[in-house]
Design a protein around this motif. Structure first.
Motif, PDB file in Angstrom:
ATOM      1  N   MET A   1       0.778  -1.302  -0.066  1.00  0.00           N
ATOM      2  CA  MET A   1       0.043   0.077  -0.010  1.00  0.00           C
ATOM      3  C   MET A   1       0.869   1.107   0.041  1.00  0.00           C
ATOM      4  SD  MET A   1      -3.308  -1.037   0.397  1.00  0.00           S
ATOM      5  CE  MET A   1      -4.479  -2.384   1.108  1.00  0.00           C
ATOM      6  N   VAL A   2       0.269   2.215  -0.457  1.00  0.00           N
ATOM      7  CA  VAL A   2       1.168   3.509  -0.516  1.00  0.00           C
ATOM      8  C   VAL A   2       0.250   4.559  -0.388  1.00  0.00           C
ATOM      9  CG1 VAL A   2       2.370   5.371  -2.137  1.00  0.00           C
ATOM     10  CG2 VAL A   2       2.633   2.724  -2.447  1.00  0.00           C
ATOM     11  N   VAL A   3       0.623   5.567   0.978  1.00  0.00           N
ATOM     12  CA  VAL A   3      -0.026   6.617   1.353  1.00  0.00           C
ATOM     13  C   VAL A   3       0.799   7.500   1.873  1.00  0.00           C
ATOM     14  CG1 VAL A   3      -2.369   5.288   1.929  1.00  0.00           C
ATOM     15  CG2 VAL A   3      -0.497   5.506   3.710  1.00  0.00           C
ATOM     16  N   SER A   4       0.503   8.668   2.243  1.00  0.00           N
ATOM     17  CA  SER A   4       1.511   9.588   2.926  1.00  0.00           C
ATOM     18  C   SER A   4       1.183   9.077   4.374  1.00  0.00           C
ATOM     19  CB  SER A   4       0.843  11.236   2.847  1.00  0.00           C
ATOM     20  OG  SER A   4       1.615  11.918   3.437  1.00  0.00           O
ATOM     21  N   LEU A   5       2.655   9.064   4.837  1.00  0.00           N
ATOM     22  CA  LEU A   5       2.968   8.773   6.137  1.00  0.00           C
ATOM     23  C   LEU A   5       3.455  10.058   7.091  1.00  0.00           C
ATOM     24  CD1 LEU A   5       4.333   5.091   5.864  1.00  0.00           C
ATOM     25  CD2 LEU A   5       1.871   5.834   6.612  1.00  0.00           C
ATOM     26  N   ALA A   6       3.226  11.111   6.220  1.00  0.00           N
ATOM     27  CA  ALA A   6       4.043  12.275   6.855  1.00  0.00           C
ATOM     28  C   ALA A   6       3.828  12.659   8.462  1.00  0.00           C
ATOM     29  CB  ALA A   6       3.309  13.732   6.190  1.00  0.00           C
ATOM     30  N   SER A   7       2.380  12.195   8.688  1.00  0.00           N
ATOM     31  CA  SER A   7       2.021  12.447  10.174  1.00  0.00           C
ATOM     32  C   SER A   7       2.849  11.767  11.184  1.00  0.00           C
ATOM     33  CB  SER A   7       0.559  12.428  10.447  1.00  0.00           C
ATOM     34  OG  SER A   7       0.049  11.006  10.354  1.00  0.00           O
ATOM     35  N   ILE A   8       2.851  10.155  10.761  1.00  0.00           N
ATOM     36  CA  ILE A   8       3.515   9.312  11.622  1.00  0.00           C
ATOM     37  C   ILE A   8       5.009   9.763  11.586  1.00  0.00           C
ATOM     38  CG2 ILE A   8       4.445   7.003  11.621  1.00  0.00           C
ATOM     39  CD1 ILE A   8       1.536   6.173  10.815  1.00  0.00           C
ATOM     40  N   ARG A   9       5.525  10.288  10.569  1.00  0.00           N
ATOM     41  CA  ARG A   9       7.172  10.460  10.388  1.00  0.00           C
ATOM     42  C   ARG A   9       7.474  11.648  11.315  1.00  0.00           C
ATOM     43  NH1 ARG A   9       9.901   8.970   5.577  1.00  0.00           N
ATOM     44  NH2 ARG A   9      10.487  11.359   5.163  1.00  0.00           N
ATOM     45  N   SER A  10       6.179  12.427  11.532  1.00  0.00           N
ATOM     46  CA  SER A  10       6.692  13.791  12.347  1.00  0.00           C
ATOM     47  C   SER A  10       6.672  13.469  13.738  1.00  0.00           C
ATOM     48  CB  SER A  10       5.459  14.896  11.929  1.00  0.00           C
ATOM     49  OG  SER A  10       4.301  14.358  12.577  1.00  0.00           O
ATOM     50  N   MET A  11       6.058  12.270  14.058  1.00  0.00           N
ATOM     51  CA  MET A  11       6.053  11.695  15.557  1.00  0.00           C
ATOM     52  C   MET A  11       7.274  11.226  15.969  1.00  0.00           C
ATOM     53  SD  MET A  11       2.915  12.284  16.573  1.00  0.00           S
ATOM     54  CE  MET A  11       2.686  11.318  17.958  1.00  0.00           C
ATOM     55  N   MET A  12       8.110  10.899  15.282  1.00  0.00           N
ATOM     56  CA  MET A  12       9.374   9.744  15.262  1.00  0.00           C
ATOM     57  C   MET A  12      10.777  10.441  15.217  1.00  0.00           C
ATOM     58  SD  MET A  12       8.033   6.289  13.313  1.00  0.00           S
ATOM     59  CE  MET A  12       9.243   5.302  13.797  1.00  0.00           C
ATOM     60  N   ALA A  13      11.767  10.150  16.012  1.00  0.00           N
ATOM     61  CA  ALA A  13      13.020  10.752  15.919  1.00  0.00           C
ATOM     62  C   ALA A  13      13.713  10.190  14.742  1.00  0.00           C
ATOM     63  CB  ALA A  13      13.928  10.141  17.030  1.00  0.00           C
ATOM     64  N   GLU A  14      13.187   9.117  14.148  1.00  0.00           N
ATOM     65  CA  GLU A  14      13.889   8.591  12.726  1.00  0.00           C
ATOM     66  C   GLU A  14      12.839   8.355  11.665  1.00  0.00           C
ATOM     67  OE1 GLU A  14      16.326   4.585  10.937  1.00  0.00           O
ATOM     68  OE2 GLU A  14      16.381   5.164  13.180  1.00  0.00           O
ATOM     69  N   PRO A  15      12.458   9.343  11.122  1.00  0.00           N
ATOM     70  CA  PRO A  15      11.378   9.074   9.997  1.00  0.00           C
ATOM     71  C   PRO A  15      11.515   8.213   9.129  1.00  0.00           C
ATOM     72  CG  PRO A  15      12.162  11.524  10.176  1.00  0.00           C
ATOM     73  CD  PRO A  15      13.090  10.657  10.760  1.00  0.00           C
ATOM     74  N   VAL A  16      10.598   7.016   9.093  1.00  0.00           N
ATOM     75  CA  VAL A  16      10.588   5.748   8.185  1.00  0.00           C
ATOM     76  C   VAL A  16       9.843   6.035   7.040  1.00  0.00           C
ATOM     77  CG1 VAL A  16      10.246   4.597  10.327  1.00  0.00           C
ATOM     78  CG2 VAL A  16       8.149   5.366   9.484  1.00  0.00           C
ATOM     79  N   ASP A  17      10.549   5.210   6.155  1.00  0.00           N
ATOM     80  CA  ASP A  17      10.005   4.898   4.835  1.00  0.00           C
ATOM     81  C   ASP A  17       8.613   4.323   4.847  1.00  0.00           C
ATOM     82  OD1 ASP A  17      12.123   6.290   3.322  1.00  0.00           O
ATOM     83  OD2 ASP A  17      13.229   4.644   4.101  1.00  0.00           O
ATOM     84  N   GLY A  18       8.238   3.494   5.738  1.00  0.00           N
ATOM     85  CA  GLY A  18       7.027   2.717   5.827  1.00  0.00           C
ATOM     86  C   GLY A  18       7.070   1.816   6.917  1.00  0.00           C
ATOM     87  N   ILE A  19       5.892   0.829   6.901  1.00  0.00           N
ATOM     88  CA  ILE A  19       5.470  -0.052   7.977  1.00  0.00           C
ATOM     89  C   ILE A  19       5.344  -1.272   7.263  1.00  0.00           C
ATOM     90  CG2 ILE A  19       3.464  -0.449   9.332  1.00  0.00           C
ATOM     91  CD1 ILE A  19       2.968   2.575   9.231  1.00  0.00           C
ATOM     92  N   LEU A  20       6.026  -2.378   8.104  1.00  0.00           N
ATOM     93  CA  LEU A  20       5.798  -3.746   7.766  1.00  0.00           C
ATOM     94  C   LEU A  20       4.716  -4.149   8.718  1.00  0.00           C
ATOM     95  CD1 LEU A  20       9.576  -5.101   7.853  1.00  0.00           C
ATOM     96  CD2 LEU A  20       8.036  -4.810   5.877  1.00  0.00           C
ATOM     97  N   GLY A  21       3.626  -4.771   8.036  1.00  0.00           N
ATOM     98  CA  GLY A  21       2.590  -5.235   8.760  1.00  0.00           C
ATOM     99  C   GLY A  21       2.502  -6.756   8.759  1.00  0.00           C
TER     100      GLY A  21
END
Length: 286
Positions: A114-134
Motif C-alpha cells: 500500500m502507498v499513502v502519505s505517512l507524513a504525520s507518523i514520520r513527524s512523531m518519530m526521531a527517525e522518520p521511516v519509509d514505511g511500515i511492515l504489517g
C-alpha cells in the motif's frame, strides 16, 4: 496503526518492467533498533533493491510505504485500483504497487504494498521511516523483541520457556490479546506500532489518573490534545508475567483499545510463524 482490508481484483498498469533481483550483502537486513522517541522497532529492508527503513507493526494488516519513498523506487509496478474497495482507519485512498521485497531472510519477488502519505507518523518519530511492515509480512516471520535487554532480532530465543498469549485473531492475523488488571479481563490489540496502551474506561478498574497534554498520531494526522489517563497499574499478560507499569490513555468506544510498546518494556515478545501459511503465534517469557 490498524490497516486496510482490500477487496476486488488487481490489474497491473504503468511500469511493467520486472524488478531486478539484488544481492543484499552490502545492506544490513538483520539488525533492528528502536526509535529513540517513540520506542517502535525499526529495520532496513530492500524494496526493488532500494534500502528502506521500516517499522515493525503488529497492529497493521498490510505493509505500507510512504508516498515520497515509493516515488523513488526503481521499476515500480503500479496496480489499477479504480475498481477496488478499501476500508480502514484512514481517510486516504491508498495506491498499490507490486515490488520485490527483501526483509530479514525473506524474499518475495512480487509483494503488494500500500502507498499513502505517512507524513504525520514520520513527524512523531526521531527517525522518520519509509514505511511500515504489517502482518502480511510479519505473520510469516519469526522475530523476538527482547525488551529486557533491548535486543530485537529475527528468530526466536533458544532455551527460553515460551508462554502463549491468548486472545482472538482477525482475518489478517492480528491478535486481540486477552489480558487482565485488578480482576478485570479485557482484549487489547497487540500493536507494536503504538507507543502507548489505550483502554476503555469500563475496563480499567483502577480508575482515572489525570488529564495530560499528549501528542497523538495516526496515518492521517498528528495532533496535540488533552487526554485522560488511567491510574498506574500492571497488566497480567499470562499467569506469572506482568506488563510494565502503564498509565494508559482512556479511549472512547469509537476508538481502538490496544496494548502498546509502553506495556512491553521489560518483557520478551516472541512471534513464531504458523505452518503452511497459517497464522503464527505470539509468546512471552518470564
Amino acid at each position: 496503526m490498524a490497516g486496510w482490508v482490500l477487496f476486488g481484483t488487481c490489474t497491473a498498469v504503468g511500469q511493467t518492467e520486472p524488478a531486478v533481483s539484488v544481492q543484499a550483502d552490502s545492506v544490513d537486513l538483520q539488525t533492528m533498533n528502536r526509535d529513540s522517541r517513540c520506542g517502535q522497532v525499526l529495520v532496513t529492508c530492500l524494496i526493488n533493491g532500494k534500502p528502506m527503513r521500516m517499522m515493525l507493526d503488529t497492529g497493521a494488516t498490510h505493509t505500507v510505504l510512504h508516498k515520497e519513498s515509493a516515488a523513488a523506487l526503481p521499476n515500480a509496478q503500479w496496480l489499477d485500483t479504480s475498481k477496488m474497495t478499501f476500508r480502514g482507519n484512514s481517510a486516504q485512498r491508498p495506491e498499490i504497487l507490486l515490488a520485490e521485497l527483501q526483509v530479514g531472510d525473506k524474499h518475495a519477488p512480487q509483494h503488494p504494498i500500500m502507498v499513502v502519505s505517512l507524513a504525520s507518523i514520520r513527524s512523531m518519530m526521531a527517525e522518520p521511516v519509509d514505511g511500515i511492515l504489517g502482518m502480511d509480512v510479519l505473520g510469516s516471520m519469526p522475530f523476538t523483541f527482547d525488551l529486557r535487554s533491548g535486543k530485537c532480532y529475527w528468530g526466536v530465543p533458544a532455551g527460553e520457556l515460551l508462554l502463549p498469549l491468548y486472545g482472538t485473531r482477525d482475518d489478517n492475523g492480528r491478535l486481540m490479546v486477552r489480558v487482565s488488571c485488578a480482576g478485570k479481563s479485557m482484549e487489547l490489540l497487540l500493536d507494536t506500532g503504538s507507543s502507548i496502551t489505550r483502554v476503555y474506561a469500563g475496563d480499567w478498574k483502577k480508575g482515572k489518573g489525570k488529564k495530560v497534554n499528549a501528542r497523538l498520531g495516526n496515518v492521517d494526522t498528528a495532533t496535540s490534545r488533552k487526554v485522560t489517563t488511567g491510574a498506574a497499574a500492571q497488566l497480567e499478560l499470562v499467569p506469572g508475567v506482568n506488563s510494565a507499569t502503564v498509565t494508559p490513555i482512556i479511549c472512547s468506544n469509537s476508538e481502538r483499545s490496544m496494548l502498546g510498546m509502553d506495556a512491553l518494556q521489560g518483557v520478551v515478545l516472541v512471534h513464531v510463524p504458523g505452518q503452511s501459511g497459517g497464522f503464527g503465534s505470539f509468546f512471552v517469557t518470564h
